[in-house]
Scaffold this motif. Structure first.
Motif, short mmCIF file in Angstrom:
data_model
loop_
_atom_site.label_atom_id
_atom_site.label_comp_id
_atom_site.label_asym_id
_atom_site.label_seq_id
_atom_site.Cartn_x
_atom_site.Cartn_y
_atom_site.Cartn_z
N GLN A 40 -1.10 9.12 -7.05
CA GLN A 40 -0.87 10.15 -8.04
C GLN A 40 0.04 11.24 -7.50
O GLN A 40 -0.15 11.74 -6.38
CB GLN A 40 -2.20 10.79 -8.47
CG GLN A 40 -2.07 11.92 -9.46
CD GLN A 40 -1.64 11.46 -10.84
OE1 GLN A 40 -2.16 10.47 -11.36
NE2 GLN A 40 -0.69 12.18 -11.44
N VAL A 41 1.02 11.61 -8.30
CA VAL A 41 1.88 12.76 -8.01
C VAL A 41 1.74 13.72 -9.18
O VAL A 41 1.97 13.35 -10.33
CB VAL A 41 3.36 12.33 -7.84
CG1 VAL A 41 4.26 13.56 -7.76
CG2 VAL A 41 3.51 11.46 -6.60
N THR A 42 1.37 14.95 -8.88
CA THR A 42 1.19 15.97 -9.91
C THR A 42 2.06 17.17 -9.57
O THR A 42 1.95 17.72 -8.46
CB THR A 42 -0.28 16.40 -10.02
OG1 THR A 42 -1.09 15.25 -10.30
CG2 THR A 42 -0.45 17.43 -11.14
N VAL A 43 2.92 17.56 -10.51
CA VAL A 43 3.82 18.70 -10.31
C VAL A 43 3.45 19.76 -11.34
O VAL A 43 3.53 19.52 -12.54
CB VAL A 43 5.28 18.28 -10.45
CG1 VAL A 43 6.19 19.47 -10.13
CG2 VAL A 43 5.60 17.10 -9.55
N SER A 44 3.08 20.92 -10.86
CA SER A 44 2.69 22.01 -11.76
C SER A 44 3.83 23.01 -11.92
O SER A 44 4.62 23.21 -11.00
CB SER A 44 1.44 22.70 -11.23
OG SER A 44 1.68 23.20 -9.93
N THR A 86 5.45 14.17 -12.98
CA THR A 86 4.02 13.88 -12.83
C THR A 86 3.72 12.48 -13.37
O THR A 86 4.05 12.14 -14.50
CB THR A 86 3.19 14.91 -13.59
OG1 THR A 86 3.37 16.20 -12.97
CG2 THR A 86 1.71 14.55 -13.57
N ALA A 87 3.10 11.66 -12.52
CA ALA A 87 2.81 10.27 -12.88
C ALA A 87 2.07 9.61 -11.73
O ALA A 87 1.97 10.18 -10.63
CB ALA A 87 4.10 9.50 -13.17
N TRP A 93 10.25 1.45 -6.51
CA TRP A 93 9.25 2.43 -6.90
C TRP A 93 9.28 2.57 -8.42
O TRP A 93 10.36 2.69 -9.02
CB TRP A 93 9.54 3.78 -6.26
CG TRP A 93 9.22 3.86 -4.81
CD1 TRP A 93 10.08 3.73 -3.77
CD2 TRP A 93 7.93 4.10 -4.24
NE1 TRP A 93 9.40 3.86 -2.59
CE2 TRP A 93 8.08 4.09 -2.84
CE3 TRP A 93 6.65 4.32 -4.77
CZ2 TRP A 93 7.03 4.29 -1.96
CZ3 TRP A 93 5.60 4.52 -3.90
CH2 TRP A 93 5.78 4.50 -2.52
N PHE A 94 8.12 2.55 -9.00
CA PHE A 94 7.96 2.75 -10.44
C PHE A 94 6.98 3.90 -10.64
O PHE A 94 6.26 4.29 -9.73
CB PHE A 94 7.41 1.48 -11.10
CG PHE A 94 8.42 0.37 -11.18
CD1 PHE A 94 8.79 -0.34 -10.06
CD2 PHE A 94 9.00 0.03 -12.39
CE1 PHE A 94 9.74 -1.35 -10.12
CE2 PHE A 94 9.94 -0.99 -12.49
CZ PHE A 94 10.30 -1.68 -11.35
N ARG A 95 6.94 4.43 -11.86
CA ARG A 95 5.96 5.46 -12.17
C ARG A 95 5.48 5.28 -13.60
O ARG A 95 6.18 4.74 -14.44
CB ARG A 95 6.53 6.86 -11.97
CG ARG A 95 7.65 7.23 -12.91
CD ARG A 95 8.24 8.59 -12.52
NE ARG A 95 9.30 9.04 -13.41
CZ ARG A 95 10.05 10.10 -13.21
NH1 ARG A 95 9.86 10.85 -12.12
NH2 ARG A 95 10.99 10.45 -14.10
N GLN A 96 4.27 5.76 -13.82
CA GLN A 96 3.69 5.67 -15.15
C GLN A 96 2.93 6.95 -15.45
O GLN A 96 1.96 7.28 -14.77
CB GLN A 96 2.76 4.46 -15.26
CG GLN A 96 2.27 4.21 -16.67
CD GLN A 96 1.64 2.84 -16.82
OE1 GLN A 96 1.28 2.18 -15.84
NE2 GLN A 96 1.51 2.39 -18.06
N ALA A 97 3.42 7.66 -16.44
CA ALA A 97 2.76 8.88 -16.91
C ALA A 97 1.77 8.50 -18.01
O ALA A 97 1.91 7.46 -18.66
CB ALA A 97 3.79 9.87 -17.43
N ALA A 150 0.83 -1.21 0.00
CA ALA A 150 0.00 0.00 0.00
C ALA A 150 0.86 1.25 0.00
O ALA A 150 1.69 1.43 0.88
CB ALA A 150 -0.93 0.00 1.21
N GLU A 151 0.63 2.11 -0.99
CA GLU A 151 1.34 3.38 -1.07
C GLU A 151 0.51 4.50 -0.45
O GLU A 151 -0.73 4.43 -0.42
CB GLU A 151 1.63 3.79 -2.53
CG GLU A 151 2.30 2.75 -3.38
CD GLU A 151 1.32 1.96 -4.20
OE1 GLU A 151 1.74 1.38 -5.22
OE2 GLU A 151 0.11 1.89 -3.84
N SER A 152 1.20 5.52 -0.01
CA SER A 152 0.54 6.73 0.46
C SER A 152 1.48 7.91 0.27
O SER A 152 2.68 7.71 0.06
CB SER A 152 0.12 6.59 1.92
OG SER A 152 1.25 6.39 2.74
N GLY A 153 0.94 9.10 0.33
CA GLY A 153 1.78 10.29 0.30
C GLY A 153 1.78 11.07 -0.99
O GLY A 153 2.45 12.10 -1.09
N GLY A 154 1.04 10.64 -1.97
CA GLY A 154 0.99 11.40 -3.21
C GLY A 154 0.24 12.71 -3.03
O GLY A 154 -0.34 12.98 -1.98
#
Length: 126
Positions: free
Chosen positions: A121-125, A91-92, A36-40, A5-9
């Motif tokens: 989800q991590v979103t960077v503006s 962002t991904a 850790w992996f990411r997918q945009a 289980a992930e948290s913190g996005g």
């Protein structure tokens, strides 16, 4: 029952920081590798970082070296990903994976991990 289980996005502006957490439970994994992996959107899932929790070896993708840090708390059986100097291209959806490859050279290959979280989800503006 295995749980990863992930948290913190969340959402941050460029240059900001986030810390992701991953708790794995319910199984004695044969491998101590967690990643850790990411997918945009529209892209393949890619490796970001990995840690071998017994020996402490860590691995990073070139795109995040010097900005992200992976660590492990043995007492809590939790893996963290500290992300600093975030960029819009970070962002991904970020996924935690457990029971990864025995050999560090394969850390970035998602097919070598047996258990996955649901993603955060991590979103960077800009």
């Amino acid at each position: 029952q295995v749980q990863v289980a992930e948290s913190g996005g969340g959402s941050v502006q460029a240059g900001g920081s986030l810390r992701l957490s991953c708790a794995a439970s319910g199984y004695t994994f044969s491998s101590d590798c967690m990643g850790w992996f990411r997918q945009a959107p529209g892209k393949e899932r890619e490796g970001v970082a990995a840690i071998y929790t017994r020996g402490g070896s860590t691995y990073y993708a070139d795109a995040v070296k010097g900005r992200f840090t992976i660590s492990h708390d043995n007492a809590k059986n939790t893996v963290y990903l500290q992300m600093n100097s975030l960029k819009p291209e970070d962002t991904a959806v970020y996924y935690c994976a457990a029971d990864g490859p025995y050999y560090g050279a394969n850390w970035y290959q998602k097919e070598h991990y047996n258990y996955w979280g649901q993603g955060t989800q991590v979103t960077v503006s800009s």
